[in-house]
Design an enzyme around this catalytic site. Structure first.
Site, PDB file in Angstrom:
ATOM      1  CB  CYS A  81      -0.829   0.012   1.343  1.00  0.00           C
ATOM      2  SG  CYS A  81      -1.963   1.525   1.436  1.00  0.00           S
ATOM      3  CB  CYS A  84      -0.374   2.211   5.699  1.00  0.00           C
ATOM      4  SG  CYS A  84      -1.245   0.741   5.057  1.00  0.00           S
ATOM      5  CB  CYS A 129      -4.800  -0.711   2.456  1.00  0.00           C
ATOM      6  SG  CYS A 129      -3.773  -1.145   3.717  1.00  0.00           S
ATOM      7  CB  CYS A 132      -4.318   2.958   5.756  1.00  0.00           C
ATOM      8  SG  CYS A 132      -4.209   2.696   3.973  1.00  0.00           S
ATOM      9  CB  CYS A 152      -8.984  -4.388 -11.799  1.00  0.00           C
ATOM     10  SG  CYS A 152      -8.759  -3.254 -13.143  1.00  0.00           S
TER      11      CYS A 152
END
Length: 165
Positions: A81, A84, A129, A132, A152
């Protein structure tokens, strides 16, 4: 007679229920408000992220197709991510989908969360995510084996960490 037939046809069209992603992935999604381990104010996110990252991760925007530097990346490693650093996808699950966004057939279990998105008028399974809450993209049920899924993902929502030798 024609009015009755027209009424029945109109009723049939109105009662048609779209099946796009109606199966397993959309059903996994949860409409409840989620709490995340990493929580920041909008101002804090704006300071840490580029403008493009902010709009994709925090405002659920979509980057233009075929613009991600990660689209053609073939190195071994982990996609994390961009907000984070949570590991989200392994390079060995990446495949060329032809859609213009990095695509993966499997997430790192527990690190990607799902929600239902109706933004374009029909039900889609949105991915974010799990740490976060950053918007990643969407998952579709038209991917390759072994999962049949196509995650995707907006490349701008990801950072790539090469495998250490």
């Amino acid at each position: 007679m024609y009015k009755n037939l027209l009424f029945v046809v109109a009723l049939a069209f109105i009662s048609c229920n779209g099946v796009s992603q109606k199966k397993e992935m959309a059903q996994k999604a949860n409409d409840q408000k989620k709490e995340f381990a990493v929580t920041k104010t909008e101002e804090e996110w704006r300071k840490e992220l580029t403008e493009e990252e902010f709009y994709v991760l925090r405002k659920a925007a979509t980057e233009n197709p075929f613009t991600s530097e990660l689209l053609e990346n073939k190195e071994k490693g982990t996609y994390v991510c961009a907000g984070c650093g949570t590991p989200l996808f392994k390079s060995e699950t990446k495949f060329k989908s032809g859609t213009g966004w990095p695509s993966f057939y499997q997430e790192i279990e527990g690190n990607v969360a799902y929600d239902v998105d109706y933004k374009i008028g029909y039900k889609r399974t949105e991915e974010h995510c799990a740490t976060c809450g950053g918007h990643l993209g969407h998952v579709f049920e038209d991917g390759p084996k072994p999962t049949g899924l196509r995650h995707c993902i907006n490349g701008i929502a990801l950072d790539f960490v090469p495998e250490s030798k």
